[in-house]
Design a protein around this motif. Structure first.
Motif, mmCIF file in Angstrom:
data_model
loop_
_atom_site.group_PDB
_atom_site.id
_atom_site.type_symbol
_atom_site.label_atom_id
_atom_site.label_comp_id
_atom_site.label_asym_id
_atom_site.label_seq_id
_atom_site.Cartn_x
_atom_site.Cartn_y
_atom_site.Cartn_z
ATOM 1 N N LEU A 109 6.137 -21.686 24.274
ATOM 2 C CA LEU A 109 7.476 -21.122 24.412
ATOM 3 C C LEU A 109 8.015 -20.660 23.060
ATOM 4 N N ILE A 110 7.809 -21.473 22.042
ATOM 5 C CA ILE A 110 8.251 -21.090 20.692
ATOM 6 C C ILE A 110 7.500 -19.865 20.216
ATOM 7 N N SER A 111 6.198 -19.831 20.465
ATOM 8 C CA SER A 111 5.379 -18.684 20.047
ATOM 9 C C SER A 111 5.820 -17.408 20.747
ATOM 10 N N ALA A 112 6.082 -17.490 22.053
ATOM 11 C CA ALA A 112 6.528 -16.305 22.800
ATOM 12 C C ALA A 112 7.898 -15.840 22.296
ATOM 13 N N GLN A 113 8.759 -16.801 21.946
ATOM 14 C CA GLN A 113 10.075 -16.441 21.415
ATOM 15 C C GLN A 113 9.941 -15.724 20.075
ATOM 16 N N ARG A 114 9.058 -16.196 19.211
ATOM 17 C CA ARG A 114 8.830 -15.545 17.929
ATOM 18 C C ARG A 114 8.282 -14.130 18.119
ATOM 19 N N ASN A 115 7.370 -13.972 19.051
ATOM 20 C CA ASN A 115 6.817 -12.637 19.321
ATOM 21 C C ASN A 115 7.905 -11.690 19.815
ATOM 22 N N PHE A 116 8.796 -12.212 20.674
ATOM 23 C CA PHE A 116 9.890 -11.383 21.176
ATOM 24 C C PHE A 116 10.801 -10.961 20.025
ATOM 25 N N GLN A 117 11.124 -11.894 19.134
ATOM 26 C CA GLN A 117 11.990 -11.580 17.995
ATOM 27 C C GLN A 117 11.331 -10.572 17.068
ATOM 28 N N ALA A 118 10.018 -10.710 16.838
ATOM 29 C CA ALA A 118 9.310 -9.785 15.946
ATOM 30 C C ALA A 118 9.296 -8.378 16.515
ATOM 31 N N ASN A 119 9.048 -8.243 17.829
ATOM 32 C CA ASN A 119 9.051 -6.920 18.448
ATOM 33 C C ASN A 119 10.461 -6.324 18.469
ATOM 34 N N SER A 120 11.455 -7.171 18.642
ATOM 35 C CA SER A 120 12.841 -6.689 18.583
ATOM 36 C C SER A 120 13.157 -6.159 17.194
ATOM 37 N N ARG A 121 12.689 -6.880 16.184
ATOM 38 C CA ARG A 121 12.910 -6.423 14.793
ATOM 39 C C ARG A 121 12.194 -5.106 14.529
ATOM 40 N N ALA A 122 10.968 -4.955 15.059
ATOM 41 C CA ALA A 122 10.230 -3.689 14.860
ATOM 42 C C ALA A 122 10.967 -2.531 15.520
ATOM 43 N N LEU A 123 11.533 -2.779 16.693
ATOM 44 C CA LEU A 123 12.289 -1.731 17.387
ATOM 45 C C LEU A 123 13.553 -1.384 16.596
ATOM 46 N N GLU A 124 14.162 -2.395 16.003
ATOM 47 C CA GLU A 124 15.366 -2.170 15.202
ATOM 48 C C GLU A 124 15.042 -1.335 13.956
ATOM 49 N N VAL A 125 13.924 -1.638 13.304
ATOM 50 C CA VAL A 125 13.493 -0.876 12.125
ATOM 51 C C VAL A 125 13.207 0.566 12.508
ATOM 52 N N HIS A 126 12.553 0.786 13.647
ATOM 53 C CA HIS A 126 12.262 2.142 14.101
ATOM 54 C C HIS A 126 13.562 2.920 14.322
ATOM 55 N N SER A 127 14.549 2.276 14.917
ATOM 56 C CA SER A 127 15.838 2.933 15.160
ATOM 57 C C SER A 127 16.526 3.279 13.846
ATOM 58 N N GLN A 128 16.436 2.363 12.868
ATOM 59 C CA GLN A 128 17.076 2.605 11.575
ATOM 60 C C GLN A 128 16.398 3.755 10.840
ATOM 61 N N LEU A 129 15.079 3.849 10.922
ATOM 62 C CA LEU A 129 14.356 4.960 10.280
ATOM 63 C C LEU A 129 14.753 6.285 10.890
ATOM 64 N N GLN A 130 14.869 6.317 12.200
ATOM 65 C CA GLN A 130 15.294 7.559 12.842
ATOM 66 C C GLN A 130 16.692 7.957 12.397
ATOM 67 N N GLN A 131 17.569 6.986 12.251
ATOM 68 C CA GLN A 131 18.938 7.270 11.809
ATOM 69 C C GLN A 131 18.944 7.826 10.395
ATOM 70 N N ASN A 132 18.098 7.260 9.538
ATOM 71 C CA ASN A 132 18.023 7.742 8.161
ATOM 72 C C ASN A 132 17.502 9.173 8.104
ATOM 73 N N ILE A 133 16.525 9.504 8.950
ATOM 74 C CA ILE A 133 15.955 10.852 8.949
ATOM 75 C C ILE A 133 17.023 11.857 9.390
ATOM 76 N N LEU A 134 17.808 11.473 10.403
ATOM 77 C CA LEU A 134 18.848 12.387 10.905
ATOM 78 C C LEU A 134 19.968 12.601 9.904
ATOM 79 N N GLN A 135 20.131 11.700 8.936
ATOM 80 C CA GLN A 135 21.186 11.848 7.943
ATOM 81 C C GLN A 135 20.746 12.596 6.687
ATOM 82 N N ILE A 136 19.461 13.014 6.637
ATOM 83 C CA ILE A 136 18.970 13.788 5.497
ATOM 84 C C ILE A 136 19.580 15.198 5.531
ATOM 85 N N ARG A 137 20.084 15.643 4.402
ATOM 86 C CA ARG A 137 20.685 16.988 4.293
ATOM 87 C C ARG A 137 19.983 17.808 3.226
#
Length: 432
Positions: A404-432
Motif C-alpha cells: 500500500l505504501i509502495s503504491a501510494q509512492r508510485n501514485f505521488q511520483a506520477n502525479s509529480r511528473a504530470l505536474e512538471v509536464h504541465s509546468q513546462l507547457q506553461q513556461n513554453i507558452l509564456q516565451i515571447r
C-alpha cells in the motif's frame, strides 16, 4: 509525457484499489488475495528509431488471484468445513438445478429450515449419494446434501443375541422357589430395551438361577415391563417352570465350561406378546422373541455380560452431525443408529488462474480454466476435508501494508511528473 504520467496514475490507482480490497477482506473466510500485474507500452514504426524511442507508459495486464492456502481457524460448529489441499466446494443457488453451480473455499455452512446444508447466501452444498451400508459413492452426479431430522421406520425386536459368563462357583438355588420379585430366589438379573412394531419401548428383564437339582445347569426366565408393570414372558415349550407358572428354559454346560447345544441349534422362542398380556397400544400382538445364547459360558470367573444385541429400533431423531476425512456426512440418531447420509462433492480445474470471479468468494469455470473435474476428499489430487474449522483469507497483512505504501509512492511520483509536464507547457507558452 502527459500520457505516460496518466497511465502511471491509472496503474497506481489500480494497484491501490487491489491492495485495499485485499486488506478489506482480511477476515473473509476463503478469500484469495489479488495481485495487480502490469506491462510496459512500447510502440515503434518504420519511421522511428528504436534506439531512441522512449516507452509509452504502463498498462494493466491482469488482476490475478493467488490460490495458495490460508491458515485455519477452529470453531465449535461441526458444519464448518475447510479444504486442506487442492479443490473447492460446489454450491448451487437452485437445488433443482445442481448442474448450475459455483466453486468456493468458504466452508461456513449451516442447516436451513428444510434440513439442507447451505451457506450464508442460501446456496446448497453439493455432494453424492452413498451406499448406507458400505459408505461407497453410488454416483458422481452432484445433488444437494440433506440431513434427515428423522431416520428409520420402527422395527419390532425379533432376535436377541446374548453372551454371558455364568460363574461355575455360583450359589445353588432351588428352582421350585423362583420368584422374580424376590432377589434371594435367583443369582443375577439383567435388562435391555426392546421395541414393538410401532417403535414403543419395553424393558426386557432376564433372570439367571443356578439349579441345585442338576449339575452344571442354569435356569433362565424372562419378563417384560409395560405401562402396567412387570409381566412374565414365558418360553414356548420351556423346560423350567416356577410355582407361579413362570416358564423359562434350562442351559446345560459341559465340564469344560462350554454350552451344550440348545434346542437343536435353533433360537429359544417366547410366547407371543399378546399371550403374555403385554399392553401394546395397538401394536402387533403376534410378536415373539428369539434368543441366541451360543455365547454363554460357565467358567470360574465372575458373572459378566460379554455380548448383547437386539435387532429392533424405534424412529430416531437427529442428535449429532459429523464428517470424516473423506467428506462423508455422518448422522447420529436417538435410536442409536449411525448413518452415512452422503459425501461432500469436491471440484477442481486445470488452471485456477482462468476462473471467473463471481464475488462472495466464489468462482466459476471458463474456457481458460478448463472444465470442472468432480471428485471426493482425500482421493486422487483432491485435498482432505476437515470439519470444525474454516480457511482464513490468505493475505499477509504486513506485506499488504508495504504494498500500500509502495503504491501510494508510485501514485505521488506520477502525479509529480504530470505536474512538471504541465509546468513546462506553461513556461513554453509564456516565451515571447
Amino acid at each position: 509525457m502527459s500520457y505516460v504520467s496518466l497511465s502511471g496514475l491509472s496503474a497506481s490507482q489500480l494497484d491501490l484499489n487491489t491492495t485495499s480490497n485485499n486488506i478489506a477482506n482480511a477476515n473473509t473466510f476463503g478469500f484469495k488475495e489479488s495481485r495487480a500485474e502490469f506491462g510496459d507500452v512500447y510502440s515503434t514504426s518504420i519511421f522511428t528509431n528504436a534506439k531512441t524511442t522512449p516507452g509509452k507508459g504502463v498498462q494493466a495486464n491482469k488482476v490475478a488471484q493467488q490460490f495458495h492456502e490460508g491458515s485455519s481457524i477452529y470453531t465449535n460448529n461441526p458444519l464448518d468445513l475447510r479444504v486442506s489441499g487442492t479443490g473447492f466446494f460446489a454450491v448451487a443457488k437452485d437445488r433443482m438445478i445442481p448442474q448450475q453451480n459455483e466453486m468456493t473455499r468458504n466452508g461456513a455452512f449451516h442447516l436451513n429450515k428444510d434440513n439442507y446444508i447451505v451457506n450464508a447466501n442460501d446456496q446448497y452444498l453439493l455432494g453424492y449419494q452413498v451406499n448406507k451400508d458400505t459408505g461407497e459413492v453410488l454416483s458422481y452426479e452432484p445433488e444437494p446434501l440433506a440431513i434427515p431430522a428423522e431416520f428409520g421406520k420402527p422395527k419390532q425386536t425379533s432376535a436377541i443375541e446374548v453372551g454371558a459368563n455364568l460363574p461355575a462357583n455360583g450359589d445353588l438355588k432351588d428352582p421350585a422357589l423362583f420368584d422374580m420379585s424376590d432377589p434371594d430366589t435367583y443369582n443375577r438379573s439383567t435388562s435391555t430395551t426392546i421395541y414393538d412394531s410401532m417403535g414403543q419401548s419395553y424393558k426386557l428383564s432376564t433372570y439367571y438361577l443356578k439349579d441345585m437339582t442338576q449339575p452344571n445347569t442354569w435356569n433362565k426366565y424372562y419378563s417384560v415391563t409395560d405401562s402396567e408393570g412387570e409381566k412374565p414372558l414365558n418360553i414356548a415349550g420351556g423346560d423350567a417352570a416356577s410355582p407361579t407358572g413362570h416358564i423359562g428354559h434350562t442351559m446345560k454346560f459341559n465340564n469344560d465350561g462350554t454350552l451344550a447345544q440348545l434346542n437343536g441349534g435353533n433360537p429359544i422362542l417366547t410366547d407371543t406378546f399378546e399371550t403374555a398380556g403385554i399392553n401394546l397400544n395397538g401394536a402387533d400382538g403376534t410378536q415373539v422373541l428369539g434368543f441366541d445364547l451360543d455365547g454363554a459360558t460357565q467358567f470360574a470367573a465372575p458373572f459378566e455380560i460379554t455380548k448383547t444385541h437386539q435387532d429392533g429400533a424405534t424412529t430416531g431423531f437427529l442428535t449429532k452431525i459429523d464428517f470424516d476425512e473423506y467428506g462423508s456426512v455422518l448422522g447420529t440418531y436417538s435410536n442409536g443408529q449411525n448413518v452415512t447420509l452422503g459425501r461432500v462433492g469436491m471440484v477442481r480445474v486445470a488452471n485456477e488462474q482462468g476462473l471467473d470471479k463471481k464475488g462472495g468468494t466464489q468462482w466459476d469455470s471458463t474456457q481458460f480454466s478448463g472444465e470442472k473435474i468432480w471428485g471426493e476428499s482425500s482421493k486422487g489430487s483432491f485435498g482432505s476435508i476437515n470439519n470444525g474449522a474454516l480457511e482464513q483469507s490468505n493475505i499477509d497483512m504486513t506485506q499488504e501494508l508495504v504494498d500500500l505504501i509502495s503504491a501510494q509512492r508510485n501514485f505521488q511520483a506520477n502525479s509529480r511528473a504530470l505536474e512538471v509536464h504541465s509546468q513546462l507547457q506553461q513556461n513554453i507558452l509564456q516565451i515571447r
